[in-house]
Design an enzyme around this catalytic site. Sequence first.
Site, short mmCIF file in Angstrom:
data_model
loop_
_atom_site.label_atom_id
_atom_site.label_comp_id
_atom_site.label_asym_id
_atom_site.label_seq_id
_atom_site.Cartn_x
_atom_site.Cartn_y
_atom_site.Cartn_z
N TYR A 22 79.45 12.92 -68.61
CA TYR A 22 79.40 12.53 -67.17
C TYR A 22 77.95 12.63 -66.44
O TYR A 22 78.26 12.58 -64.98
CB TYR A 22 80.61 13.13 -66.68
N HIS A 100 83.92 3.55 -64.86
CA HIS A 100 84.16 4.73 -65.58
C HIS A 100 82.66 4.99 -65.82
O HIS A 100 81.84 4.22 -65.99
CB HIS A 100 84.86 4.54 -66.92
#
Length: 152
Positions: A22, A100
Amino acid sequence: MKILILHGVNLNMFGKRDPAHYGTATLADINAALADLGKELGVELETFQTNHEGEMVERIHRVPGEGIRAVVINAGAWTHYSYAIADALAILDMPVVEVHMSNVHAREAFRHESVLSTVSAGSIAGFGVQSYLLGLRAAWNLIQNTRDTRRL
Ligand code: DQA
């Protein structure tokens, strides 16, 4: 023109969570980058994050009548199993774009399925913060294409 950005479960932990997948941007950084792009596109943005599935469902229920023309959603892990969020999004008569940060298709098998796909115009995954920015651009484009025929 208003677009709603929805961030789901655990996404308030971006910046402190699994940087290999991330990166290091926080949710505040992501929202700031979205706000900059929103200004450039001339679109009003609202961002909302919750770790509670029912709160997310109820936020989606309030969308009709708020002048919102599209929704961009990163539902986090709910993406993979929340029929409740999918059913709530299905009520909306406007484009929904799924985003995402990580490339979910290159990760564990449970991340390969999205129960939100059937209610989304499309999905963008794997480009970090850019996934959100691309998602916002996609939503904006979809609105342009429906501008003359829709009165939402
Ligand atoms: C995520 C991917 C999901 O599989 C995961 O549960 C998340 C974040 C992403 O942005 O890459 O919480 O939605």
